[in-house]
Design an enzyme around this catalytic site. Sequence first.
Site, PDB file in Angstrom:
ATOM      1  N   ASP A   1       0.867  -1.172   0.000  1.00  0.00           N
ATOM      2  CA  ASP A   1       0.000   0.000   0.000  1.00  0.00           C
ATOM      3  C   ASP A   1       0.909   1.228   0.000  1.00  0.00           C
ATOM      4  O   ASP A   1       2.108   1.137   0.294  1.00  0.00           O
ATOM      5  CB  ASP A   1      -0.942  -0.001   1.207  1.00  0.00           C
ATOM      6  CG  ASP A   1      -2.149   0.919   0.987  1.00  0.00           C
ATOM      7  OD1 ASP A   1      -2.080   1.811   0.111  1.00  0.00           O
ATOM      8  OD2 ASP A   1      -3.162   0.757   1.697  1.00  0.00           O
TER       9      ASP A   1
HETATM   10  C1  BGC Z   1      -4.954   3.364   0.114  1.00  0.00           C
HETATM   11  C2  BGC Z   1      -5.061   2.407  -1.039  1.00  0.00           C
HETATM   12  C3  BGC Z   1      -4.929   3.159  -2.337  1.00  0.00           C
HETATM   13  C4  BGC Z   1      -3.604   3.879  -2.348  1.00  0.00           C
HETATM   14  C5  BGC Z   1      -3.358   4.631  -3.618  1.00  0.00           C
HETATM   15  C6  BGC Z   1      -3.723   4.211  -0.001  1.00  0.00           C
HETATM   16  O1  BGC Z   1      -3.779   5.203   0.948  1.00  0.00           O
HETATM   17  O2  BGC Z   1      -4.950   2.652   1.317  1.00  0.00           O
HETATM   18  O3  BGC Z   1      -6.291   1.737  -0.965  1.00  0.00           O
HETATM   19  O4  BGC Z   1      -5.038   2.284  -3.419  1.00  0.00           O
HETATM   20  O5  BGC Z   1      -3.591   4.786  -1.266  1.00  0.00           O
HETATM   21  O6  BGC Z   1      -4.196   5.716  -3.706  1.00  0.00           O
END
Ligand code: BGC
Length: 728
Positions: A291
């Site tokens: 993530d």
């Molecule tokens: C989120 C993800 C997301 C990523 C990119 C993160 O903060 O937890 O779900 O895909 O950001 O935006």
Amino acid sequence: MQLSKTLGSFCHQTPMRHLVWVAAATLACLSASLLQAAPIASGESHAKNVHPQKVQPWMNTSLSPEQRANLLIRAMTLDEKITMVHGVSPIPIPGYVGYVPPNARLSIPALRLADGRAGVGNDAKGVTLLPAPIAVAASWDVALIHAYGKVLGNEEWRKGTNVSLAPSIDVVRVPEWGRTFESYGEDPYFNGQMAVAEIQGIQSQGPLADANMYLTMNQEQNREKEDSVVDLRTMHEIYLPPFRAAVQEGHVGTFMCAYVKTNGIYSCESPYLLTHLLRQQLGFDGWVMSDWGATHSTIAAAKGGLDQQMPDATYYGQPLKTAVENGKVSIATLDKHVRRILVPMFRQGLFDKPQTGAWATDVRSPEHAAFSRSVAEQGTVLLKNDRNILPLSNSMSVAVVGAAGGSKPKAEGDGSSGVIAPYIITPLQGIRKRAGGKTQISYADGSDLKHAADVARAAQVAIVFVHTDDTEGTDRPDLTLPDHQDQLVAAVAAANSNVVVVLDTGGPVLMPWINNIRGLVEAWYPGQEDGNAIAAILYGDVNPAGKLTLTFPRAATAIPTSTLQQWPGINGISTYSEKLNVGYRWYDATHAQPLFPFGYGLSYTTFQLSHLSITPGNLHKLSSKSNPTIQAEVDITNTGKISGAEVVQVYVEQPAKNGEPPRQLRAFAKVTLNPGQTKHVVMALDARSFSIYNPTAHAWESPDGTYKILVGTSSRDLPLQAKVTVEK
Ligand code: BGC
């Protein structure tokens, strides 16, 4: 919304969400947003075979994805391998939230990753805003969620995305979780079924899907440091099953590891989660990306099983190269990471089909808008309908009350799943259009209680729209409606005895006024067609058929995770002491009365179940490997006057000595019936329905004994019963 609306999509994260990398990235963000205004200046479009006279061996489509990946890895330099295992930031082309540049020498296409749980995210324009995933899940319609995945995948692909960061499939453990609306609900089997359908839908349109967030991602509070302490049996029986289904039935290409720690180790460097469970046990051969900002190390992560750092190179750029050069991480380990990225890319055809999509393309269509409306209709749940206040008659004068009803519609949740809606039909607009000028429709935004009560008093029926402002990054502080909306409902209910409340919420809320209203509808975050969909339900053009995928509690204390140790945790540790008793399992185990149970939802017609039969009724020597098909068959009749749909639900009650929660959903089917019509429904129960996970033996087993099969239309309405005997 946040920074996102002004800066480039890479910069959509708030500092709170990405403490680790955001500071260093802020300057980069600013320059990225400047770059985005300029035309594309990367080598992307020249990534195809630079030696057309000599076809590179890995471009031979008659070879398997694994063979092609191996041939390609042999041709790659160390630098080229390192390039594959991290994102670059800032992203040199407009749009996307993650990016790996193309390699022209080797014909490797760029990886372009975009968010998209309810529509293409990252500030994309010209996209469709669908209802939130929790809404489509409430349809309990596997075909509908497959189609939902197709619309998402289609719009992502035409935007140039080849890795779509969806779906979010974690089991909802904490009802206050700020991302409840992004997931499907509180049951592991149910989430698995939905995940498979959505993944297959997305991947059928071009992009690889990304199952997230792995694992035990159950709260936003303190999410970058939080340690979920969970026993192995619970992990295997509750939190892992959706991810198992995503791998083994959905054939998902990528996984996203979560911010949190599980049992003391960050998800994105946990050998147990990433290597033992995911690879060795579940057989996943695709790649795991972190993530955004969830990578915390180089060597531990590389050895633990993290294949790709997102969105930047902090740990997997030069530090990983150095670690390989000085032997701290073997080249074989690096090759493994690269192979796991290349294999799904080859399998999905990313090397072979030209990606002609572009971020600037308007990918909407009338069909997608109509689909968005239909999902909102199918996902809406009718929770109360006292003396048939609904459907509304055409002649009734209506007061629409509440910000979500008009001045500030609540069509979506916030955070990385946010979508720039092309338009939102407000409930007031939808109801006015549906009423067609034949009757008086008045409006009060609810900011002034007296005015709201006066407007309500003057109408024959008052419809109050209440909402929650759920967002990634924070949990709701509690389950009470924000902004004094309880007082608003109470004031309207004191002024008019015909009140219908519509919930535009991301999950459960408390309803102290429930006995003073006649109708209640959960419309979730319904997407751009909000008002049209709710008008169709309220006036009965569409017969509601949604069912809750989360239990709605009676009181803040009467929930499975009511102690501070459980949520939000103490000293950074969230203790999963409720163990297997997540969601409805806890209400059943403790004999607590929910306000509305899991699986519940009313219709404007009525249904009756009959003739349950189970075949075979006896299972001999059931092992974790055997996969018998046990069939539950039942008749369902529409006993009312209009056509409608019902969800037949099958729960299994294990023998007491197995130590399982009282009942667990193991099959369901949605059936549409004309008045008076009967259909015969056949549902399959797999071996897991009769199994428990033994954490000492690290294996699933099926203890002998009598298993009860309970069939009905909610977890608390199971009129039909049968038995299956498992023998030694
Ligand atoms: C989120 C993800 C997301 C990523 C990119 C993160 O903060 O937890 O779900 O895909 O950001 O935006």
